[in-house]
Design a protein around this motif. Structure first.
Motif, mmCIF file in Angstrom:
data_model
loop_
_atom_site.group_PDB
_atom_site.id
_atom_site.type_symbol
_atom_site.label_atom_id
_atom_site.label_comp_id
_atom_site.label_asym_id
_atom_site.label_seq_id
_atom_site.Cartn_x
_atom_site.Cartn_y
_atom_site.Cartn_z
ATOM 1 N N UNK A 113 0.841 -1.191 0.000
ATOM 2 C CA UNK A 113 0.000 0.000 0.000
ATOM 3 C C UNK A 113 0.872 1.234 0.000
ATOM 4 N N UNK A 114 0.367 2.332 -0.544
ATOM 5 C CA UNK A 114 1.142 3.552 -0.606
ATOM 6 C C UNK A 114 1.337 4.122 0.786
ATOM 7 N N UNK A 115 2.190 5.158 0.875
ATOM 8 C CA UNK A 115 2.429 5.796 2.157
ATOM 9 C C UNK A 115 1.196 6.568 2.566
ATOM 10 N N UNK A 116 1.370 7.514 3.475
ATOM 11 C CA UNK A 116 0.221 8.164 4.074
ATOM 12 C C UNK A 116 -0.744 8.656 3.010
ATOM 13 N N UNK A 154 -0.539 5.712 16.633
ATOM 14 C CA UNK A 154 -1.251 5.279 15.428
ATOM 15 C C UNK A 154 -0.315 4.842 14.300
ATOM 16 N N UNK A 155 0.813 5.513 14.120
ATOM 17 C CA UNK A 155 1.716 5.078 13.058
ATOM 18 C C UNK A 155 2.205 3.660 13.306
ATOM 19 N N UNK A 156 2.577 3.377 14.533
ATOM 20 C CA UNK A 156 3.065 2.032 14.866
ATOM 21 C C UNK A 156 1.963 1.005 14.654
ATOM 22 N N UNK A 157 0.763 1.303 15.074
ATOM 23 C CA UNK A 157 -0.321 0.330 14.995
ATOM 24 C C UNK A 157 -0.751 0.037 13.557
ATOM 25 N N UNK A 158 -0.578 0.999 12.649
ATOM 26 C CA UNK A 158 -0.987 0.801 11.261
ATOM 27 C C UNK A 158 0.130 0.247 10.387
ATOM 28 N N UNK A 159 1.343 0.183 10.926
ATOM 29 C CA UNK A 159 2.472 -0.391 10.172
ATOM 30 C C UNK A 159 2.311 -1.915 10.095
ATOM 31 N N UNK A 160 2.668 -2.545 8.971
ATOM 32 C CA UNK A 160 3.352 -2.003 7.782
ATOM 33 C C UNK A 160 2.404 -1.591 6.656
ATOM 34 N N UNK A 161 1.094 -1.656 6.886
ATOM 35 C CA UNK A 161 0.158 -1.339 5.808
ATOM 36 C C UNK A 161 0.195 0.146 5.440
ATOM 37 N N UNK A 162 0.486 0.975 6.420
ATOM 38 C CA UNK A 162 0.671 2.405 6.164
ATOM 39 C C UNK A 162 2.084 2.755 6.581
ATOM 40 N N UNK A 192 -2.583 -6.361 18.036
ATOM 41 C CA UNK A 192 -2.385 -7.214 16.877
ATOM 42 C C UNK A 192 -2.102 -6.396 15.632
ATOM 43 N N UNK A 193 -1.880 -7.084 14.503
ATOM 44 C CA UNK A 193 -1.616 -6.371 13.247
ATOM 45 C C UNK A 193 -2.873 -5.636 12.775
ATOM 46 N N UNK A 194 -2.706 -4.567 12.006
ATOM 47 C CA UNK A 194 -3.880 -3.838 11.495
ATOM 48 C C UNK A 194 -4.620 -4.661 10.451
ATOM 49 N N UNK A 195 -5.886 -4.373 10.295
ATOM 50 C CA UNK A 195 -6.699 -5.049 9.286
ATOM 51 C C UNK A 195 -6.668 -4.254 7.988
ATOM 52 N N UNK A 196 -6.373 -4.955 6.890
ATOM 53 C CA UNK A 196 -6.384 -4.301 5.584
ATOM 54 C C UNK A 196 -7.826 -4.104 5.123
#
Length: 304
Positions: free
Chosen positions: A1-4, A210-218, A274-278
């Motif tokens: 996925x792209x960055x922010x 939030x950045x940590x929790x959404x990584x690596x999808x964001x 846990x990991x973020x949901x895509x």
């Protein structure tokens, strides 16, 4: 996925014509420009700073009775006029869509963050090769922030034009964009939107985790200073970055389906460790009795 994920930006534009003419000679096979029609709808209008300042009446619209639209008052308002686009409603009729912003005594914009753009419509008819004003509907909607919104023509069906309005803003790290679509008839634009919904929601900068929790999808970015640790625990808030694209199937005689494709990621408060949901899903809305209503799927964009 792209960055922010990025937010949409509003766009502006127009050209110049002398005012005072009661009608406009129509060039063969060419529509008048928004600026040319603005000079007919607002005598004296021009691209100059002084030429943009006019007056317009704001009718009672939802919300105007509660003072939630900064800079606007029901009744006559001093405004800056920005011609947006020309919509052909049939072979001999056009509608000019103009964007209006409150103007101060100095002729400059009086918009603040909570000031929406006023959308106004003016109707034209062609007679003997010239275009003349036949209707002054005026303001039909208030949308946007800081006096800005992106406005463009869309088709609901083969002969059913509409105006799509997209706008967005941020508050304390919470960002969103929204869509409203208005049908354009020969004599007026419908004040009630055919659809209004959220297109995106992003709160990566609302909390330090939030950045940590959404990584690596964001992918991480330089976080806004407002995203500080306020002492709240991770299980008290969701983190998300969701955008969308949309399209209308205008290949039929009647308005076709509106399809929205959502993509992004979310970390729910109850599963923050846990990991973020895509997110990769779509919602389909179907037209009926002047409104688009969901027939499949749902919007994953949280309310802001």
């Amino acid at each position: 996925m792209t960055s922010v994920l990025s937010l949409r930006r509003a766009a502006l534009g127009a050209a110049v014509l002398s005012a005072c003419a009661p009608s406009l000679a129509a060039a063969a096979q060419a529509l008048p420009t928004p600026a040319q029609l603005a000079a007919l709808a607002f005598p004296g209008w021009s691209e100059s700073a002084a030429g943009r300042v006019h007056s317009a009446s704001l009718p009672p619209l939802p919300g105007t009775g509660h003072g939630i639209y900064a800079g606007w008052n029901v009744g006559t308002n001093r405004v800056l006029v920005e011609p947006k686009l020309v919509v052909r409603t049939d072979p001999t009729h056009l509608t000019l869509i103009a964007g209006l912003v409150p103007a101060g005594d100095d002729g400059r914009t009086g918009a603040v963050h909570a000031t929406p753009l006023a959308l106004a419509a003016y109707q034209f008819e062609q007679h003997g090769g010239t275009w003349g004003v036949v209707g002054r509907q005026g303001i039909f909607a208030l949308r946007g922030f800081s006096g800005a919104a992106a406005v463009r023509e869309v088709a609901l069906a083969a002969r059913r034009p509409a105006v799509a309005v997209e706008y967005g803003s941020c508050w304390q790290g919470y960002c969103g964009t929204w869509l409203a679509v208005y049908e354009v008839g020969r004599d007026a634009v419908r004040r009630e939107p055919a659809v209004e919904l959220a297109l995106s929601g992003i709160n990566v900068d609302s909390a330090a985790d939030c950045q940590r929790r959404l990584s690596p999808l964001v992918k991480p970015h330089q976080q806004d200073p407002i995203a500080r640790d306020d002492g709240g625990t991770p299980d008290t808030h969701d983190c998300y970055a969701i955008e969308s694209s949309w399209s209308i199937d205008a290949t039929h005689e009647q308005p076709g389906d509106l399809t929205i494709r959502y993509q992004g990621a979310i970390s729910r408060a109850e599963s923050y460790a846990g990991p973020p949901a895509a997110i990769d899903q779509k919602q389909v809305l179907r037209y009926g009795n002047g409104k688009y209503r969901a027939v499949s799927g749902y919007s994953p964009v949280p309310a802001i």
